[in-house]
Design a protein around this motif. Structure first.
Motif, PDB file in Angstrom:
ATOM      1  N   LYS A   3       0.795  -1.300  -0.395  1.00 17.57           N
ATOM      2  CA  LYS A   3       0.169   0.342   0.188  1.00 17.57           C
ATOM      3  C   LYS A   3       1.211   1.307  -0.281  1.00 17.57           C
ATOM      4  N   TYR A   4       1.908   1.284   0.950  1.00 15.97           N
ATOM      5  CA  TYR A   4       2.871   2.545   0.900  1.00 15.97           C
ATOM      6  C   TYR A   4       3.582   2.730  -0.568  1.00 15.97           C
ATOM      7  N   LYS A   5       3.719   1.718  -1.209  1.00 16.68           N
ATOM      8  CA  LYS A   5       4.417   1.870  -2.742  1.00 16.68           C
ATOM      9  C   LYS A   5       4.182   2.024  -3.489  1.00 16.68           C
ATOM     10  N   ALA A   6       2.604   1.637  -3.342  1.00 12.84           N
ATOM     11  CA  ALA A   6       1.210   2.438  -4.900  1.00 12.84           C
ATOM     12  C   ALA A   6       1.120   3.918  -4.434  1.00 12.84           C
ATOM     13  N   GLU A   7       1.072   4.176  -3.006  1.00 13.20           N
ATOM     14  CA  GLU A   7       0.467   5.235  -2.848  1.00 13.20           C
ATOM     15  C   GLU A   7       2.071   6.601  -3.245  1.00 13.20           C
ATOM     16  N   THR A   8       2.927   5.747  -2.371  1.00 13.42           N
ATOM     17  CA  THR A   8       4.697   6.630  -2.883  1.00 13.42           C
ATOM     18  C   THR A   8       4.215   7.013  -4.451  1.00 13.42           C
ATOM     19  N   ALA A   9       3.849   5.820  -5.220  1.00 10.28           N
ATOM     20  CA  ALA A   9       4.061   6.021  -6.672  1.00 10.28           C
ATOM     21  C   ALA A   9       3.487   6.917  -7.286  1.00 10.28           C
ATOM     22  N   ALA A  10       1.768   6.558  -6.983  1.00  4.74           N
ATOM     23  CA  ALA A  10       0.616   7.805  -7.196  1.00  4.74           C
ATOM     24  C   ALA A  10       1.126   9.310  -6.912  1.00  4.74           C
ATOM     25  N   ALA A  11       2.610   9.333  -5.530  1.00  5.02           N
ATOM     26  CA  ALA A  11       2.242  10.244  -5.849  1.00  5.02           C
ATOM     27  C   ALA A  11       3.382  11.255  -6.273  1.00  5.02           C
ATOM     28  N   GLN A  12       4.061  10.642  -6.467  1.00 10.40           N
ATOM     29  CA  GLN A  12       5.357  10.611  -7.837  1.00 10.40           C
ATOM     30  C   GLN A  12       4.795  11.319  -8.846  1.00 10.40           C
ATOM     31  N   SER A  13       3.347  10.201  -9.596  1.00  9.79           N
ATOM     32  CA  SER A  13       3.403  10.426 -10.901  1.00  9.79           C
ATOM     33  C   SER A  13       2.166  11.576 -11.143  1.00  9.79           C
TER      34      SER A  13
END
Length: 260
Positions: free
Chosen positions: A230-240
């Protein structure tokens, strides 16, 4: 404004994962503790208390404790009671009979064969002497008929062989008889020990038979992995999202560059 998500607290994640592991273990145990009922008895599980321990986070964790109880059928229980009673009786008798062993075994064993040897001599006189008397008389008659004079070397040789044979027969009688007498004496000596040993063999303590602790097979929840994903997904979304904003901000500058 877009911000990078906060990383999960490892202690909170580990504590949550540990709690779920305990829940899974209890579910596994309850799933596998199946009561059994058969013609010879039954096996039942009951909660008999609780166990507590302190986990790595310093928290006191309480989990249920269970007891497995094996009960025999009425017929099998009656048989066991009778067998236990018989074994107890045999053990009691063996204990009582063994009291004399200290004095019995403290004295060196000496087999008294005098009586046996006297009996052998009596048997020899009754059975062997008449036979040898007849054989000696027949030998003397044969030697006389052959012309062998009494006192000659031939006569002495023949009579010497006869005497040696008679002595060998008596020696064989006494040796075999004495060996038999010794065997009987040792058997009589060992008889009390064998009887006590037989009593003890019939009163052996039976070790209790326990059932194996149920082994569960329910899969655990990978809570720590889910938190990490979940943390990785949220981080990737924020970076996008941040990448999109940087693109929009750089667009006017690009337009100026093209115009030049």
């Amino acid at each position: 404004m877009v911000s990078t998500p906060k990383a999960p607290d490892p202690k909170e994640t580990a504590a949550a994962q540990a709690g779920m592991n305990v829940d899974t273990a209890q579910a596994q145990q309850l799933t596998n503790m199946v009561d059994q009922v058969g013609p010879d008895g039954s096996l039942t599980y009951t909660q008999s208390g609780r166990n507590t321990f302190v986990n790595s986070q310093g928290q006191t964790v309480t989990i249920p404790k269970y007891t497995a109880t094996t009960a025999l059928s009425a017929a099998q229980q009656a048989i066991k009671d009778q067998t236990d009673s018989a074994s107890l009786n045999l053990g009691t008798i063996a204990n009582e009979q063994s009291n004399f062993l200290k004095d019995y075994l403290s004295e060196p064993f000496k087999a008294d064969t005098a009586e046996a040897e006297a009996r052998l001599a009596e048997l020899g006189s009754a059975r062997l002497d008449p036979q040898f008397a007849k054989q000696e008389e027949a030998l003397r008659t044969r030697l006389a008929n052959q012309g062998v004079q009494e006192g000659s070397e031939a006569w002495k040789s023949a009579m010497g062989d006869f005497s040696q044979g008679r002595n060998d027969a008596y020696n064989s009688l006494f040796l075999s008889g004495r060996s038999q007498a010794m065997s009987e004496a040792y058997a009589e000596r060992n008889q009390p020990l064998q009887e006590i040993g037989a009593l003890l063999s019939g009163s052996q303590v039976q070790s209790p038979q326990f059932v194996n602790t149920p082994q569960a097979s329910v899969g655990g929840v990978d809570y720590a992995g889910m938190v990490s994903d979940k943390y990785k997904a949220e981080t990737a979304a924020a970076q996008s999202k941040m990448g999109g904003l940087f693109g929009l901000l750089s667009a006017p500058f690009g337009m100026f560059s093209l115009g030049a």
